[in-house]
Scaffold this active site. Structure first.
Site, PDB file in Angstrom:
ATOM      1  N   SER A  59       0.611  -1.356   0.527  1.00 58.16           N
ATOM      2  CA  SER A  59      -0.096  -0.598   0.050  1.00 58.16           C
ATOM      3  C   SER A  59       1.215   0.924   0.324  1.00 58.16           C
ATOM      4  CB  SER A  59      -0.682  -0.310   1.050  1.00 58.16           C
ATOM      5  OG  SER A  59      -0.164   0.280   2.711  1.00 58.16           O
ATOM      6  N   LYS A  60       0.935   2.274  -0.002  1.00 59.49           N
ATOM      7  CA  LYS A  60       0.884   3.621   0.360  1.00 59.49           C
ATOM      8  C   LYS A  60       1.946   3.845   1.121  1.00 59.49           C
ATOM      9  CE  LYS A  60      -3.123   3.377  -0.617  1.00 59.49           C
ATOM     10  NZ  LYS A  60      -4.062   2.436  -0.249  1.00 59.49           N
TER      11      LYS A  60
END
Length: 489
Positions: free
Chosen positions: A256-257
């Site tokens: 994810s980010k």
RNA sequence: GCCACCAUCGUCUAGAGGCCUAGGACGCCGCCCUUUCAAGGCGGUGGCGCGGGUUCGAAUCCCGCUGGUGGUACCA
């Protein structure tokens, strides 16, 4: 041969940001499957989250898909027979379906407030049981509804999950997956503002768009029973379903980010090639029958089957991506590679924006010397910076080679090279000759020269670089090198 | 907590009961080539999570455990 219905698959991102590596993975598998089956690949925007969806992201997503070379056959920009392809433009369709569900008794209005629902959830949590909506709105009379309405409450619509049933579906990748409806809470399918929620909108769109295969990440497994129930309530046969394993970061949690460099654009900006990125992503959870690692788009399409997709999640291994990217860089023609490097050289200030004054032949020679030395395009800058300006003298390299002996080497070389024919072979012979005369190893002559010319102990091939640089520049740098020796001692 | 999914070298994977003394690739290590770094060639390190079954035989089938991950939203 029996006629088969055409395969129709989709990529359905929400326009809440650029394309994520996880999105790309499932998008690629959908695309490969569509292309391998002469099917249709559809792009659909799931923009029902009004808070986070922004129209600007759509353009970003288009551009990244184009950069990757993943083309779509139907989508918001090009239309198609089952549009519109943006969920917020399909509200009337969901409304129609919701009405059908309401009328058939498969759905009901719910006036519970978020606060009341939170309380129910907290209660369930306290008791250590799975949360199930209390269904206190399941059998509301007209009067009760009117009372809520007059309070100003706007209802959501809930799907009524049947009791005591087993929902089962055959996942092509995972086999049969079963869930008891007794573990399922009645989901909200339409919010109080009239906008459908994900699970409902997806089911309706997949029905309306005649999707034949749903290929998505394993995170959606838990949504699937809900969607199957909706299909059943609507009397529609569900599509064939395949859940692909997630891609994990080095910490083994879903990428994810948080992990950094998780967007496709991050890799584009560093100089990864779309073919390499696609090749790498395809190898995460899939492999061709013969186990090849370097595999072209065409071959991927030819050999891709969902049966060969593995169910285990996989960790994104940057090292392997870099190796593959290097392989693709080495496979390019000099012309192609030069064109690919130009934007990076411009960004570093090594080339002007206006290329009309640039000596392209010289540029190609420079790029050629770095081709088998760079793993990503952006590395061309550090690798070849000394061609575009004075060398950046690396202190460690200077210390190691520009010694008193180095000084002697360079001074001899300065004289020697003044009238050596300016060709690689002659230059090499000259340097070797100097080494002989000084009774030192060839290496001990080449290294000081390398540092004087390129600024570093690590560089592209030396005499070829000197050939490109030209005699005057090289002699000047040799003198510069001599000066560095003196200033030290 | 509850529900679900997953489990072969550090990593990506091959493996669908005997072909497995578990194969390949990346990484790592060594050697060769070599004016550096690469590239290339050769070699090496390294793995079936644990415990029960089933079977003449299990990495492969079943059960349990452990571990990991995901979901548990009027997000998608």
């Amino acid at each position: 041969m029996a006629h088969q219905t055409q395969v129709r698959v989709r990529m359905a991102p929400s326009p809440t940001g650029p394309i994520h590596v996880g999105n790309l993975h499932t998008a690629l598998f959908n695309w490969l499957f569509a292309r391998s089956q002469d099917g249709v690949f559809i792009l659909r925007f799931e923009d029902t989250d009004q808070e986070r969806s922004k129209p600007e992201w759509e353009e970003v997503i288009y551009n990244e898909m184009r950069w990757l070379g993943l083309d779509w056959d139907e989508g918001p920009d090009i239309g198609g027979p089952y549009g519109p392809y943006r969920q917020m433009e399909r509200l009337d369709i969901y409304e129609r379906y919701a009405k059908r569900l309401l009328e058939s008794g498969h759905a009901y209005y719910c006036y519970c407030t978020p606060e009341e629902l939170d309380a129910e959830r907290a209660e369930a949590r306290k008791k250590g049981v799975g949360y199930l909506y209390s269904r206190r709105c399941l059998h509301l009379s007209e009067q009760q509804r009117a009372a809520f309405e007059s309070e100003g409450r706007r209802p959501t619509i809930r799907f009524r999950v049947p009791d005591g049933e087993i929902v089962s579906f055959e996942d092509i990748i995972r086999g049969e997956i079963k869930t008891s409806t007794d573990d399922m809470s009645d989901p909200i399918i339409v919010r109080s503002n009239g906008i459908p929620t994900y699970n409902f909108a997806v089911a309706v769109d997949d029905i309306e768009m005649r999707i034949t295969h749903i290929i998505r990440g394993e995170g959606h497994i838990s949504n699937t029973p809900q969607q199957i129930l909706i299909y059943q309530a609507l009397g529609v046969e569900p599509p064939i379903i395949a859940h692909v394993g997630h891609i994990l970061g080095a910490d083994r949690t879903k990428l994810s980010k948080r992990h950094g460099d998780s967007f496709v654009g991050d890799y584009r900006d560093k100089g990864f090639l779309p073919d390499a990125l696609l090749n790498f992503m395809a190898l995460l959870g899939w492999s061709p029958p013969d186990g090849s690692e370097e595999i072209s788009r065409e071959r991927m399409i030819k050999e891709f089957t969902l049966e060969r997709v593995s169910k285990a999640p996989s960790i994104f291994d940057l090292k392997k991506l870099e190796w593959l990217n290097g392989y693709y860089i080495r496979s390019m023609s000099i012309d192609e590679l030069t064109q690919a490097c130009i934007p990076f050289l411009q960004r570093a200030g090594h080339l002007p924006d206006d290329l009309s004054g640039v000596d392209m032949e010289r540029l190609k020679e420079i790029v050629a010397l770095s081709q088998e030395r760079i793993k990503v395009l952006s590395e061309i800058n550090d690798m070849s910076d000394f061609f575009f300006g004075p060398p950046k003298y690396d202190p460690k390299s200077v210390k190691k080679t520009l010694t008193s002996q180095g000084r002697q080497v360079l001074m001899t070389l300065e004289k020697e090279l003044a009238d050596t024919p300016w060709e690689p072979d002659a230059l090499e012979a000259a340097v070797r000759g100097v080494a002989d005369r000084l009774a030192i190893k060839a290496k001990d002559a080449f290294q000081p020269l390398r540092v004087a010319i390129t600024g570093s102990l690590v560089s592209p091939p030396l005499v070829e670089s000197m050939k490109i640089l030209g005699r005057e520049t090289c002699l000047e740098r040799i003198r510069q090198g001599i000066a560095l020796c003196e200033s030290k001692s």
